[in-house]
Design a protein around this motif. Sequence first.
Motif, PDB file in Angstrom:
ATOM      1  N   ARG A 318       0.830  -1.195   0.000  1.00  0.00           N
ATOM      2  CA  ARG A 318       0.000   0.000   0.000  1.00  0.00           C
ATOM      3  C   ARG A 318       0.868   1.251   0.000  1.00  0.00           C
ATOM      4  O   ARG A 318       1.813   1.369   0.776  1.00  0.00           O
ATOM      5  N   LEU A 319       0.548   2.181  -0.888  1.00  0.00           N
ATOM      6  CA  LEU A 319       1.254   3.451  -0.982  1.00  0.00           C
ATOM      7  C   LEU A 319       0.302   4.584  -0.626  1.00  0.00           C
ATOM      8  O   LEU A 319      -0.850   4.597  -1.048  1.00  0.00           O
ATOM      9  N   HIS A 320       0.805   5.544   0.153  1.00  0.00           N
ATOM     10  CA  HIS A 320       0.039   6.738   0.498  1.00  0.00           C
ATOM     11  C   HIS A 320       0.864   7.948   0.102  1.00  0.00           C
ATOM     12  O   HIS A 320       2.009   8.105   0.557  1.00  0.00           O
ATOM     13  N   VAL A 321       0.311   8.795  -0.747  1.00  0.00           N
ATOM     14  CA  VAL A 321       0.952  10.049  -1.133  1.00  0.00           C
ATOM     15  C   VAL A 321       0.093  11.171  -0.578  1.00  0.00           C
ATOM     16  O   VAL A 321      -1.052  11.354  -0.996  1.00  0.00           O
ATOM     17  N   SER A 322       0.648  11.918   0.368  1.00  0.00           N
ATOM     18  CA  SER A 322      -0.119  12.937   1.085  1.00  0.00           C
ATOM     19  C   SER A 322       0.471  14.315   0.823  1.00  0.00           C
ATOM     20  O   SER A 322       1.691  14.508   0.877  1.00  0.00           O
ATOM     21  N   GLY A 323      -0.391  15.284   0.587  1.00  0.00           N
ATOM     22  CA  GLY A 323       0.061  16.636   0.322  1.00  0.00           C
ATOM     23  C   GLY A 323       0.634  17.344   1.530  1.00  0.00           C
ATOM     24  O   GLY A 323       1.386  18.307   1.407  1.00  0.00           O
ATOM     25  N   CYS A 324       0.273  16.849   2.742  1.00  0.00           N
ATOM     26  CA  CYS A 324       0.803  17.431   3.972  1.00  0.00           C
ATOM     27  C   CYS A 324       0.741  16.360   5.049  1.00  0.00           C
ATOM     28  O   CYS A 324       0.304  15.230   4.808  1.00  0.00           O
ATOM     29  N   ALA A 325       1.175  16.717   6.259  1.00  0.00           N
ATOM     30  CA  ALA A 325       1.248  15.742   7.343  1.00  0.00           C
ATOM     31  C   ALA A 325      -0.119  15.362   7.909  1.00  0.00           C
ATOM     32  O   ALA A 325      -0.214  14.452   8.727  1.00  0.00           O
ATOM     33  N   LYS A 326      -1.176  16.021   7.472  1.00  0.00           N
ATOM     34  CA  LYS A 326      -2.510  15.715   7.992  1.00  0.00           C
ATOM     35  C   LYS A 326      -2.989  14.330   7.554  1.00  0.00           C
ATOM     36  O   LYS A 326      -3.701  13.647   8.288  1.00  0.00           O
ATOM     37  N   GLY A 327      -2.628  13.905   6.351  1.00  0.00           N
ATOM     38  CA  GLY A 327      -2.944  12.548   5.902  1.00  0.00           C
ATOM     39  C   GLY A 327      -4.416  12.282   5.671  1.00  0.00           C
ATOM     40  O   GLY A 327      -4.926  11.230   6.063  1.00  0.00           O
ATOM     41  N   CYS A 328      -5.117  13.199   5.026  1.00  0.00           N
ATOM     42  CA  CYS A 328      -6.571  13.067   4.856  1.00  0.00           C
ATOM     43  C   CYS A 328      -6.976  11.818   4.079  1.00  0.00           C
ATOM     44  O   CYS A 328      -8.039  11.249   4.324  1.00  0.00           O
ATOM     45  N   ALA A 329      -6.166  11.382   3.126  1.00  0.00           N
ATOM     46  CA  ALA A 329      -6.577  10.276   2.264  1.00  0.00           C
ATOM     47  C   ALA A 329      -6.505   8.925   2.957  1.00  0.00           C
ATOM     48  O   ALA A 329      -7.165   7.977   2.536  1.00  0.00           O
ATOM     49  N   ARG A 330      -5.702   8.830   4.025  1.00  0.00           N
ATOM     50  CA  ARG A 330      -5.552   7.543   4.704  1.00  0.00           C
ATOM     51  C   ARG A 330      -5.139   7.791   6.152  1.00  0.00           C
ATOM     52  O   ARG A 330      -4.068   8.351   6.407  1.00  0.00           O
ATOM     53  N   ALA A 331      -5.969   7.369   7.098  1.00  0.00           N
ATOM     54  CA  ALA A 331      -5.654   7.569   8.511  1.00  0.00           C
ATOM     55  C   ALA A 331      -4.703   6.505   9.037  1.00  0.00           C
ATOM     56  O   ALA A 331      -3.932   6.764   9.960  1.00  0.00           O
ATOM     57  N   ARG A 332      -4.749   5.293   8.462  1.00  0.00           N
ATOM     58  CA  ARG A 332      -3.918   4.203   8.957  1.00  0.00           C
ATOM     59  C   ARG A 332      -2.554   4.203   8.280  1.00  0.00           C
ATOM     60  O   ARG A 332      -2.332   4.872   7.285  1.00  0.00           O
ATOM     61  N   ALA A 333      -1.652   3.411   8.834  1.00  0.00           N
ATOM     62  CA  ALA A 333      -0.317   3.300   8.272  1.00  0.00           C
ATOM     63  C   ALA A 333      -0.365   2.623   6.902  1.00  0.00           C
ATOM     64  O   ALA A 333      -1.244   1.804   6.620  1.00  0.00           O
ATOM     65  N   ALA A 334       0.581   2.973   6.054  1.00  0.00           N
ATOM     66  CA  ALA A 334       0.750   2.343   4.742  1.00  0.00           C
ATOM     67  C   ALA A 334       2.148   1.748   4.673  1.00  0.00           C
ATOM     68  O   ALA A 334       3.042   2.103   5.459  1.00  0.00           O
ATOM     69  N   ASP A 335       2.344   0.832   3.723  1.00  0.00           N
ATOM     70  CA  ASP A 335       3.674   0.240   3.563  1.00  0.00           C
ATOM     71  C   ASP A 335       4.706   1.306   3.226  1.00  0.00           C
ATOM     72  O   ASP A 335       5.844   1.265   3.692  1.00  0.00           O
ATOM     73  N   TRP A 336       4.303   2.244   2.371  1.00  0.00           N
ATOM     74  CA  TRP A 336       5.148   3.368   2.001  1.00  0.00           C
ATOM     75  C   TRP A 336       4.307   4.640   2.072  1.00  0.00           C
ATOM     76  O   TRP A 336       3.154   4.639   1.651  1.00  0.00           O
TER      77      TRP A 336
END
Length: 374
Positions: A318-336
């Motif tokens: 699982r990859l999470h690309v976030s525009g800032c540290a708020k992490g709106c697209a995914r609250a849980r941890a991702a592999d990257w």
Amino acid sequence: MSGFVIKGWCPDAWRPMMAGDGLLVRVRPPLARLAAHQVEGLCEAANAHGNGQIDLTARANLQLRGATERSWPPMVEALRALGLVDPDPVREARGAILINPDWREGDDSHGIATELRTRLTDLPDLPSKIGFAIDAGPTPMLMEAPADFRIERGADGDLLLRADGRAAGMRVTRRTAADALIRLAHWFVESEGAAAGRMARHTADLPDWASGDAVPSAGGPPMRPGAHPIGAVYGLPFGRIGASALAAFVRSQGCAVRLTPWRLLIAEGLAPRPATGMVLDDAPILHVDACVGAPACPQASVETRDLAARLAPLIEGRLHVSGCAKGCARARAADWVLTGREGAFDLARHARAGAAPLHTGLSPERAVALLGAC
């Protein structure tokens, strides 16, 4: 400093939120289902009064983007006329109810959720991020979805009420479930749960009547794109679809639509067939979470989704690309996780957005080179 602003509330139709591309108007369709005419009307409102972009959220809501102070009132009036927005702003604000998307009319989930919706005025004023999950099918589906008060199927087959963050709950019946949910919500307020913001962070001991040893049944396999007993399941890359594409699909098929908290949409009664803007297989793009990024979000300092699309076929997990540290697209941890900071990216492993990074100050090209070599 955090580098982002926590709003402390969630938008809804009567209280939109300003984003970089205009006002964000959130719609909570009853039981997360829209008839064909409601889909077409919502898409018409998105095009006429917004920028024509629709997001499917992690709470199975729809967000219409790009409204203005002038266009927002007619947008909401159109949605209200379709039965998608409650005319009472208080009731609308209390309607954050998730339901397992494979519910059938007359089953336990349908009955409990319907009763709870009719009794929204019995609920107390709750923090805007608080929500309910009605997950009373044979196998729980919503255990990882965001909710604070949960009705679930127990391991013994009975129904249970469980406060989020607690491993076990109390047994209820279909007849008593809504009463128990409302009572627990009142306890949350009376025990100063609003200061914690969410049930999982509220450390007060549950009252005896809400405590129990009933544990939920083990969850089943995740829903995937493709054929389903309800119809055809489609994936929406990044949870986004254009209003014109969605309207054309529903108009051609004449189908009702159900929303899920996994950026999947169910077209009722259909066999899987290709559709513009939607994915019918378990494509790599569906394993990537990415917020809207800059410039659509004023808190983001980086573009996110073009980079996420480039990276999707290159990595496993699982990859999470976030525009800032708020992490709106995914609250849980991702592999990257790539977190935008001051126009560049920080890279972390098995982490949430904003976690301590392995690499900092990465350009998109450097991020692609690093992750492509993993």
